[in-house]
Scaffold this active site. Structure first.
Site, PDB file in Angstrom:
ATOM      1  N   LYS A 135     -57.134  39.839 123.413  1.00 13.25           N
ATOM      2  CA  LYS A 135     -56.067  40.368 122.557  1.00 13.25           C
ATOM      3  C   LYS A 135     -55.663  41.781 122.975  1.00 13.25           C
ATOM      4  O   LYS A 135     -54.493  42.149 122.887  1.00 13.25           O
ATOM      5  CB  LYS A 135     -56.492  40.315 121.097  1.00 13.25           C
ATOM      6  CG  LYS A 135     -56.759  38.879 120.610  1.00 13.25           C
ATOM      7  CD  LYS A 135     -57.288  38.848 119.197  1.00 13.25           C
ATOM      8  CE  LYS A 135     -57.633  37.429 118.765  1.00 13.25           C
ATOM      9  NZ  LYS A 135     -58.807  36.887 119.511  1.00 13.25           N
TER      10      LYS A 135
ATOM     11  N   CYS B 265     -61.798  33.742 113.397  1.00 17.80           N
ATOM     12  CA  CYS B 265     -61.782  32.362 113.902  1.00 17.80           C
ATOM     13  C   CYS B 265     -62.732  31.504 113.082  1.00 17.80           C
ATOM     14  O   CYS B 265     -63.441  30.655 113.617  1.00 17.80           O
ATOM     15  CB  CYS B 265     -62.108  32.311 115.390  1.00 17.80           C
ATOM     16  SG  CYS B 265     -63.716  33.007 115.828  1.00 17.80           S
TER      17      CYS B 265
END
Length: 478
Positions: free
Chosen positions: A122, A238
């Site tokens: 990211k 997640c």
């Protein structure tokens, strides 16, 4: 095949109902889909797709509504071993993992923090969205994971990032009311990634999720305090547990001046929960999103966006530390002459070298985008990336990073490898034996790819391909 523990099965049934739980359990048994994020600062999507197919028989297809994402549909075993991968033309990354930076919508004028950054998927994505310019800061608490983060930052040629090694929940003492945007991709119990990481089933429990929820709250509190009024936090995990998602956001909404903003995703998603068992959450949680693994053929994710609406009480600030190395502009007397010599030697326009600041960590010199700024540089583990090394004679020897960043603008002292045998020698750190007029350092190319640097002598061209990259398996038998 991944074996799922009974406590996970019963938890999923209570969370989503038996039909949805069965869909997930069936999904987990399937082979995980593989996705790659194309570094469009280096190569267009369609060009990379064509290269991968022609050279490696890797077949890909464009992902709808995510312009820089390709799904690998055949020969996925080679995607992490290609030359294009080690040179940062793409990053192997789950489709769902690409969503939080998209929601963050990074721009070059923003000061941005990635609070829990390793391994760097990211961070590097945010940098690309910023066009590799401006101020990006990546924090990671675990030292061993910092090495992976730095490796990926270098591999993707990120040029606007400083790396901090600190406890995220304490970082607000160094950066109160400082950032325009913060990504908090928090450590979590991983209930959304069992398909890829079956070991989650061995240790997952509600109690563990609850303990992680406490850490996530601390990280978010720190993020709120580091954010400017009007700034944005994107919180993501997640995992599928309300204990780490809705519980966390609900507590922050109750105690801090933030409000939820709508999250628009390019993939299917459902509303976050506004109630769970006998608990009712803030009704605005309907604006946050849950990404269900079996709906998107990727990881399960939770994503929320928070806007800071008012000032927060700043923590007692720590004394600012001085950075042990000097950060100077390109025209500073201590770097100017060396840069002029580099410009002349490689026929590299000075205006390209002027796009960066330089960090003197002698004998090493690092460089970072000229727009990068921070008034508390002493907290950093590393600022920028390696530009070169000053040898005993005072000559500046360029690093591989420099070659890859400036390669397209260099037109002199270029050593072009002629065949795959020479390529293999170079990647292994060997000597390519060939008569060549060049004497001294050179930029090394193969086809249209800038590989790095080398040094030519009467014996041939000695590779300076980085040792860290040499340890990676690179497939050259196409």
């Amino acid at each position: 095949m991944t074996s799922i523990s009974e406590n996970i099965t019963s938890y999923l049934n209570s969370l989503y109902g038996s039909d949805a739980a069965k869909k997930y359990l069936d999904f987990i048994k399937e082979e995980p889909a593989q996705y790659i994020r194309v570094n469009q600062l280096k190569i267009p999507c369609d060009t990379l797709a064509e290269k991968l197919f022609k050279k490696y028989s890797i077949r890909t297809m464009q992902v709808d509504n995510v312009p820089n994402a390709l799904k690998v549909v055949s020969n996925e075993g080679l995607t992490g071993k290609t030359l294009e991968h080690i040179l940062g033309l793409y990053y192997i990354q789950g489709l769902s993992s690409m969503l939080p930076p998209i929601v963050l919508s990074a721009a070059r004028e923003d000061k941005i923090l990635d609070l829990c950054a390793a391994p760097g998927s990211k961070t590097t994505q945010i940098s690309e969205m910023m066009n590799n310019t401006g101020t990006l800061i990546a924090n990671e608490i675990q030292l061993d994971r910092i090495k992976t983060l730095v490796f990926n930052i270098d591999r993707m040629n990120v040029m606007n990032c400083g790396v901090v090694h600190a406890k995220g929940e304490l970082l607000s003492k160094s950066f109160p009311d400082y950032f325009d945007k913060i990504l908090v991709d928090a450590p979590c119990s991983g209930l959304g990634i069992i398909q890829k990481k079956g070991e989650v089933s061995n240790w997952w429990s509600v109690k563990r999720a609850e303990r992680l929820g406490e850490l996530q709250i601390k990280l978010l509190v720190a993020a709120v305090k580091m954010l400017k009024v009007g700034g944005e936090i994107v919180y993501s995990t997640c995992t599928l547990t309300p204990e780490e998602n809705e519980f966390v956001i609900d507590k922050i909404l109750k105690k801090y001046p933030v409000q939820l903003a709508e999250v628009n995703l390019p993939v299917n998603s459902i509303d976050a929960f506004t109630s769970y068992k006998d608990l009712r959450f803030d009704q605005s949680l309907v604006k946050a999103r849950r990404v269900l693994p079996w709906e998107v053929n990727s990881d399960g994710f939770f994503i929320a966006k928070l806007i800071k609406t008012d000032n927060t009480q700043s923590p007692e600030p720590v004394d600012k530390q001085s950075y042990p190395y000097r950060i100077i502009n390109h025209d500073h007397k201590d770097i100017r002459i060396m840069l002029m010599k580099v410009s002349e030697y490689f026929n590299l326009p000075l205006k390209e070298l002027a796009k960066f600041k330089y960090i003197l960590k002698l004998p090493d010199i690092l460089f970072i985008d000229a727009e990068w700024s921070c008034d508390n540089p002493g907290v950093f583990h590393r600022i920028g990336t390696k530009f070169g090394t000053v040898d005993k004679l005072g000559n500046l020897i360029l690093n591989t990073q420099s070659a890859q960043v400036f390669g397209k603008d260099i037109s002199k002292n270029i050593f072009a490898l002629r065949n795959k045998e020479d390529l293999k020698k170079y990647l292994e750190g060997g000597v390519v034996k060939r008569d060549e007029e060049i004497r001294g350092q050179c930029i090394v190319k193969y086809d249209d790819l800038i590989l790095g640097t080398g040094v030519t002598t009467v014996e041939g061209m000695k590779s300076r391909f980085p040792r860290a990259k040499r340890t990676q398996e690179i497939y050259t038998d196409w």
